[in-house]
Design an enzyme around this catalytic site. Structure first.
Site, short mmCIF file in Angstrom:
data_model
loop_
_atom_site.label_atom_id
_atom_site.label_comp_id
_atom_site.label_asym_id
_atom_site.label_seq_id
_atom_site.Cartn_x
_atom_site.Cartn_y
_atom_site.Cartn_z
N GLU A 254 -11.29 2.22 -0.71
CA GLU A 254 -11.09 2.00 0.73
C GLU A 254 -10.85 3.36 1.36
OE1 GLU A 254 -8.13 -0.06 4.03
OE2 GLU A 254 -7.34 0.91 2.26
N ASP A 323 -7.61 -6.77 7.37
CA ASP A 323 -6.98 -5.85 8.31
C ASP A 323 -7.57 -5.94 9.72
OD1 ASP A 323 -5.29 -4.70 6.38
OD2 ASP A 323 -6.82 -3.27 5.75
C1 GLC Z 1 -4.82 -0.68 3.32
C2 GLC Z 1 -4.77 -2.18 3.26
C3 GLC Z 1 -3.78 -2.67 4.29
C4 GLC Z 1 -2.42 -2.10 3.95
C5 GLC Z 1 -2.47 -0.59 3.86
C6 GLC Z 1 -1.25 -0.05 3.20
O1 GLC Z 1 -5.35 -0.23 4.52
O2 GLC Z 1 -6.05 -2.72 3.45
O3 GLC Z 1 -3.71 -4.07 4.31
O4 GLC Z 1 -1.49 -2.48 4.93
O5 GLC Z 1 -3.55 -0.15 3.08
O6 GLC Z 1 -1.24 -0.41 1.85
#
Ligand code: GLC
Length: 522
Positions: A254, A323
């Protein structure tokens, strides 16, 4: 090249475990609930599941604050349930991807409890402690530093203060994190989604980030010292060696506020297999912009095709996740599904691995909550400017019984009131539903290599329409979409085009309002 590589040619389905299916009537989804719905997923035709966190958590960020990386939260089940989940997914030919949240732990993780207990604790250096904060901001708002009175220092947290950032520069930390990968691979897990991986390493001197124009604290800085540090690459190399010591394992990152160029730089045969490029979504939680017209869509696709092709990296396509406001809520008016049909067509026919977010196949809409019902920390903090992410995390709508067949008890988040009409059972029974359309598209992807691996070739169209070819040696598929309410006639490339799928059963080259056509060259 291997003919079918699951993570490249297959379709990945994201499950947010607490909202998918509740087997024990406590209002919270669980692993046994997921197992009970695997036949549904196999029938839909997906190839892999990405499971959002199910590890022990105090729920300060709903599972993304983990207090033990190698266990199951008792509310979701046990390790034995997990082993059963692995066996049952594999038995159906489905792979399993776990969400690893390794940038930070929960402040209740034993590593952090030890680290904060004294300045000379052996795990002190496993987190980032300083006498004075720098100017870094937490992405969920406020300073990224929290003062800890016990030892009189500040610790770093890029998210909530209950999510302390791990010190990835410490070799023991890196070893412990690789052991987490190993632990789950030994249990049969096929891959990982790495949460905000490009934030693991921070600049060693922790210098202030330079300012830039922006609307709130976090956006008023250039994030050059808190993310994207060069040490990430050698770690990815090491991680990949470990993954490759098991057959066909996968890692998707991600990417957190990274440019497309940065994103592809993290991928390759000795790095990640893939990283999200979020071409159709917005990483900005507070001021997201979601344009939606064929011209903009094509521009996004062409941009990403150029970057990913030049780097020889396989793209991913994401329309929704836990998200973001759901696709249907972003683009549809009320209960009309024309736009979700278009979004699903793009998701499943563009070049790249599609990620379906649970419920996207039935056009689930976001729920709307009152201030007092908000659970998500940034939503609580910034209401009403930003209402948080609870909206897209509501229970899956299985049928029209109480609580939509998700649970027998009041669920942790309310079920969308549209569940009486919008649910899996009703859409399964309706041949023209988004569910059945998705299922047909998934079957076509399985059958037709051009749809999985073919090159992407944009076609000229009148404004309001979008069309492209997917082409592989000896096979051409044409995808045409009408984004609006006008009728279109368009000139097909030479040859005899047969209809594979159409939403209004019109003839090739004629598009009714909002129609989608998939044609194959005979
Ligand atoms: C990522 C996740 C999100 C989370 C953040 C902190 O962006 O997708 O849901 O709040 O990381 O872990």
């Amino acid at each position: 090249m291997k003919d079918f590589l699951w993570w490249r040619d297959g379709v990945i389905y994201q499950i947010y475990p607490r909202s998918f299916a509740d087997s024990n009537g406590d209002g919270l989804g669980d692993l046994a609930g997921i197992i009970s719905r695997l036949d549904y997923l196999a029938d839909l035709g997906i190839d892999a599941i990405w499971l959002s966190p199910f590890y022990p958590t105090p729920d300060k960020d709903f599972g993304y604050d983990i207090s033990n990386y190698v266990d199951v939260d008792p509310r979701f089940g046990t390790l034995a349930d997990f082993d059963r989940l692995v066996a049952e997914t594999h038995r159906r030919g489905i792979r399993l991807i776990l969400d690893l949240v390794l940038n930070h732990t929960s402040d209740q993780h034993s590593w952090f409890l030890e680290s904060r207990s004294s300045r000379d604790n052996p795990k002190r250096d496993w987190f980032i402690w300083r006498d004075q904060p720098n100017n870094w901001q937490a992405s969920f708002g406020g300073q990224a530093w929290e003062y800890d009175p016990v030892t009189g220092q500040y610790y770093l947290h890029l998210f909530t203060k209950e999510q302390p950032d791990v010190n990835w520069r410490n070799p023991d930390v890196r070893k412990a994190q690789l052991d987490v990968f190993r632990f789950w691979m030994e249990r049969g897990v096929d891959g990982f989604r790495l949460d905000v991986f490009n934030a693991y390493f921070k600049h060693p001197g922790l210098p202030d980030n330079p300012p830039k124009f922006g609307l709130r604290g976090f956006d008023r800085q250039r994030h050059i010292y808190d993310i994207d540090q060069p040490e990430m690459i050698p770690f990815l190399n090491e991680m990949r060696l470990l993954l490759d010591s098991y057959p066909e394992r996968y890692a998707v990152g991600e990417t957190y506020f990274a440019t497309p160029q940065k994103t592809v730089s993290y991928c390759g045969p000795d790095k990640l297999h893939a990283a999200f490029s979020f071409d159709f979504t917005s990483m900005d939680l507070f001021y997201p912009v979601y344009p939606w017209n064929p011209c903009w869509v094509m521009e996004q696709v062409i941009k990403r095709e150029q970057t990913f092709n030049a780097a020889g990296v396989w793209p991913t396509t994401v329309m929704s996740n836990h998200d973001l406001p759901r696709t249907a809520s972003r683009y549809a008016r009320g209960e009309n599904d024309s736009q979700p049909f278009l979004a699903m067509s793009l998701l499943l026919t563009l070049r790249g691995t599609p990620f379906i977010y649970y419920g996207e196949e039935i056009g689930l809409r976001d729920i709307h909550l009152r201030h007092s019902e908000i659970l998500d920390p940034p939503g609580k903090k910034y209401w009403p400017i930003y209402k948080g992410r609870d909206g897209c995390r509501s229970p899956m709508q299985w049928n029209d019984s109480t609580f939509a067949g998700f649970s027998t008890a009041k669920p942790w988040l309310p079920v969308h009131p549209n569940y009486i009409r919008r649910n899996v059972a009703s859409q399964q029974a309706d041949p023209d539903s988004l569910f059945n359309f998705t299922k047909k598209l998934l079957a076509l992807r399985k059958e037709i290599p051009a749809l999985r691996r073919g090159d992407f070739i944009p076609l000229e169209t009148p404004p309001g329409m979008l069309a492209y070819l997917r082409q592989i040696e000896g096979q051409s598929v044409l995808v045409a979409m009408n984004f609006g309410g006008r009728n279109f006639k368009f000139t097909l490339p030479d040859g005899n085009w047969r209809v594979l799928l159409t939403t209004t059963k019109d003839s090739p080259g004629t598009l009714n309002p909002y129609e989608i056509q998939l044609l194959i060259l005979e």
